[in-house]
Design a protein around this motif. Sequence first.
Motif: not given
Length: 316
Positions: A24-47
């Motif tokens: 019932s709360v998976q849609c909300w769990i996906g928000i911090p997970f997607s933020v972590m993913y975007l940070t990982a992709v952008i941060g590592n791509s920048l490095i």
Amino acid sequence: MPTINGSVFMPSVLTLIGIPGLESVQCWIGIPFSVMYLTAVIGNSLILAIIKWENSLHKPMYIFLAMLGTTDIALSTCILPKMLGIFWFHLPNIYFESCLLQMWLIHSFQAIESGVLLAMALDRYVAICNPLRHATIFSQQLLIHIGVAVTLRAAILITPSILLIKCCLKFYRTAIISHSYCEHMALVKLAVEDIRVNKIYGLFVAFTILGFDIIFITLSYVQIFITVFQLPQKEARLKAFNTCIAHICVFLQFYLLAFFSFFTHRFGSHIPPYVHILLSNLYLLVPPFLNPIVYGVKTKQIHDHVLRMLVFRKIS
């Protein structure tokens, strides 16, 4: 899909239910997970971009960091898009072969990351304990060999576990996997056949890779600390120690999360399933998310280049 005595024979499609108990709360769990993913992709791509375009960073330490960043991007991409498809768009189905491919990619990139961390520890060991020979030992040819060896080790050790599932496990109690991605034991436990060989080989691979790497990383840093504390000048000791802080943080977060997730999954039968699955998800998402932050803050050369880029953008 044909069934025999209630079991499913070689299911062509599997269903990932996400996080059982938290549907019932998976849609909300996906928000911090997607933020972590975007940070990982952008941060590592920048490095990666900084290391590629700055010639002064074409050194073993930063080349290994580029390998780590590439692995982190690939690892998080293997898991999160499908996971968000389950959480947000109700797309739980996955082809059996695609599930095996995802499993192979996830475990292979985990093994590659562990190998890169070992290479980084050995690089720091030589740089601090034998600095005069560092440039000679860590030549460009050796870096290529290390990259190839780490990749081949992962592929060779992980592939048999996938073949064991494909060739030996034919009947499954159900085609529904109580997980948010194709995790090895979550799939194997669905099989009707004896799964002891799969379990034993899974443990063998885990301890062969993680155990071997942790032992040599620990030995490297024990020798590094002994050498650092023997330096006569306090400034030299602080400088040598500061170069290792970021590496130590990355090592600890990767291996502590790995073992915490592993032992909780193997011996925490009283712990709710959603806790196991959340820990497994965090184990795969947290290191790619934190690594660029740790290196961006603690590595002066990376930190300076990021600030320079930000200042240049403001001026423009």
